[in-house]
Write a protein that holds these residues in place. Structure first.
Motif, PDB file in Angstrom:
ATOM      1  N   MET A  33      24.093  67.465 -15.593  1.00 38.10           N
ATOM      2  CA  MET A  33      25.307  66.693 -15.860  1.00 38.10           C
ATOM      3  C   MET A  33      25.541  66.531 -17.363  1.00 38.10           C
ATOM      4  N   MET A  37      28.903  67.825 -19.197  1.00 41.06           N
ATOM      5  CA  MET A  37      29.746  66.915 -19.972  1.00 41.06           C
ATOM      6  C   MET A  37      29.840  67.352 -21.438  1.00 41.06           C
ATOM      7  N   LEU A  40      32.293  70.303 -21.469  1.00 41.86           N
ATOM      8  CA  LEU A  40      33.673  69.839 -21.301  1.00 41.86           C
ATOM      9  C   LEU A  40      34.176  69.137 -22.560  1.00 41.86           C
ATOM     10  N   THR A  41      33.334  68.359 -23.188  1.00 41.39           N
ATOM     11  CA  THR A  41      33.725  67.674 -24.422  1.00 41.39           C
ATOM     12  C   THR A  41      33.999  68.686 -25.531  1.00 41.39           C
TER      13      THR A  41
END
Length: 64
Positions: A33, A37, A40-41
């Motif tokens: 995860m 994340m 994606l950031t």
């Protein structure tokens, strides 16, 4: 409030005994995860950077 070394060690051992370590599955899922994340950031900020750069270039082309 001073605590003698023996009491300190006893209290430390008592607190360490309360620790609940995550399972291997929890560690792996959490790690995945975090990578998702972070990716994606990074993508989000890359797109925002491109949009700002394009907007500023268009503005400078109009003015300059």
């Amino acid at each position: 409030m001073a605590t003698n070394p023996v009491q300190f060690i006893q209290q430390t051992r008592a607190e360490v005994a309360k620790i609940v370590w995550p399972t291997r599955r929890e560690v792996i899922l959490t790690t995945i995860m975090v990578f998702i994340m972070a990716t994606l950031t990074a993508i989000f900020f890359a797109v925002v950077d491109i949009l700002i750069r394009t907007g500023l270039q268009g503005l400078f082309d109009l003015l300059g």
